[in-house]
Design an enzyme around this catalytic site. Structure first.
Site, PDB file in Angstrom:
ATOM      1  N   SER A 145       0.853  -1.183   0.000  1.00 36.89           N
ATOM      2  CA  SER A 145       0.000   0.000   0.000  1.00 36.89           C
ATOM      3  C   SER A 145       0.888   1.233   0.000  1.00 36.89           C
ATOM      4  CB  SER A 145      -0.893   0.014   1.258  1.00 36.89           C
ATOM      5  OG  SER A 145      -1.533   1.260   1.422  1.00 36.89           O
ATOM      6  N   TYR A 158      -2.769  -0.572  10.357  1.00 35.13           N
ATOM      7  CA  TYR A 158      -2.769  -0.937   8.939  1.00 35.13           C
ATOM      8  C   TYR A 158      -1.462  -0.493   8.284  1.00 35.13           C
ATOM      9  CZ  TYR A 158      -4.145  -1.061   4.009  1.00 35.13           C
ATOM     10  OH  TYR A 158      -4.190  -1.313   2.655  1.00 35.13           O
TER      11      TYR A 158
END
Length: 254
Positions: A145, A158
């Site tokens: 990501s 995350y």
């Protein structure tokens, strides 16, 4: 040149591919010639996607297992290798998101994020890599990501999990490249998906995003397929330990 990016005769396992970006990647890889293995925690949902792809004339299989359960992963990978065929490419796509302010983040949600986003990459890659090492070839693609590099409100665990995926990718490259195994990652920026729908509909956030992104827009999920095809194909045989950002230039500008 057509063979450079061809996925003919490539068997690709995509974890978390019954929906979302994983489902899209499986479709795109199949359209480029790959035989795909659909995975989720539920066999009926995995089979439904495989049936859709087979009905389109592609070759697809469904194998459901929990990517965080090492015993289940071992049994499933053994089954694939022995009954479907060797896994040429593994795409570690399964992932989850939870949002809470840092000081209020529940430990259970933190554990779930780390287990699915980080630990599963280690478990599935390790088991698949043992087969690849014996064959002296293979490709592993980890879905990271932009948060592998950046922090943001309410998603600290995350970001930590995706930062770990970046370093797992590099460490696996160092250890597995000698066996002709390429380990790389794809790091998406902000894409319009079911997980980001609330942000897409938030005008204030979307306006901020478009101002901060050189491309001045959200990404469309289909725009991730090219990166997956490249890293799955012969074209990337000397690309290793690399994190390919697909973010419209946002990371370069922030």
């Amino acid at each position: 040149m057509s063979e450079l990016f061809s996925l003919n005769h490539k068997r690709i396992l995509v974890t978390g591919s019954a929906r979302g970006i994983g489902r899209l990647l499986a479709q795109g890889l199949a359209e480029h010639g790959a035989e795909v293995i659909i995975n989720s925690t539920q066999q009926d949902k995995s089979q439904a996607v495989a049936d859709e792809l087979n009905a389109q004339g592609f070759k697809a299989h469904a194998v459901a297992f929990d990517v965080t359960d090492s015993s289940a992963v071992q049994k499933s990978i053994d089954f694939i290798e022995q009954n479907i065929g060797p896994i040429d490419v593994l795409i570690n796509n399964a992932g989850i998101q939870r949002r809470h302010p840092f000081c209020e983040f529940p430990e259970k949600d933190y554990d779930d994020i780390i287990n699915v986003n980080q630990k599963s990459v280690f478990i599935v890659s390790q088991i698949v890599a043992r087969y690849m090492v014996k064959r002296q070839q293979g490709k592993i693609i980890n879905i990271g990501s932009m948060q592998s590099e950046l922090g943001r409100d309410t998603i600290t665990p995350y970001a930590a999990s995706k930062g770990a995926v970046k370093m797992l990718t590099r460490g696996m490259c160092v250890e597995l490249a000698r066996y002709n195994i390429q380990v790389n990652g794809i790091a998406p920026g902000y894409f319009k998906t079911e997980l980001t729908q609330a942000l897409v509909e938030n005008k204030e956030f979307s306006d901020w995003l478009c101002k901060r992104t050189p491309a001045a827009r959200w990404g469309n999920p289909e725009e991730l397929i090219g990166a997956a095809v490249f890293l799955s194909s012969k074209a990337s045989d000397f690309v290793n330990g690399h994190l390919l950002f697909v973010d419209g230039g946002m990371l370069a500008a922030v």
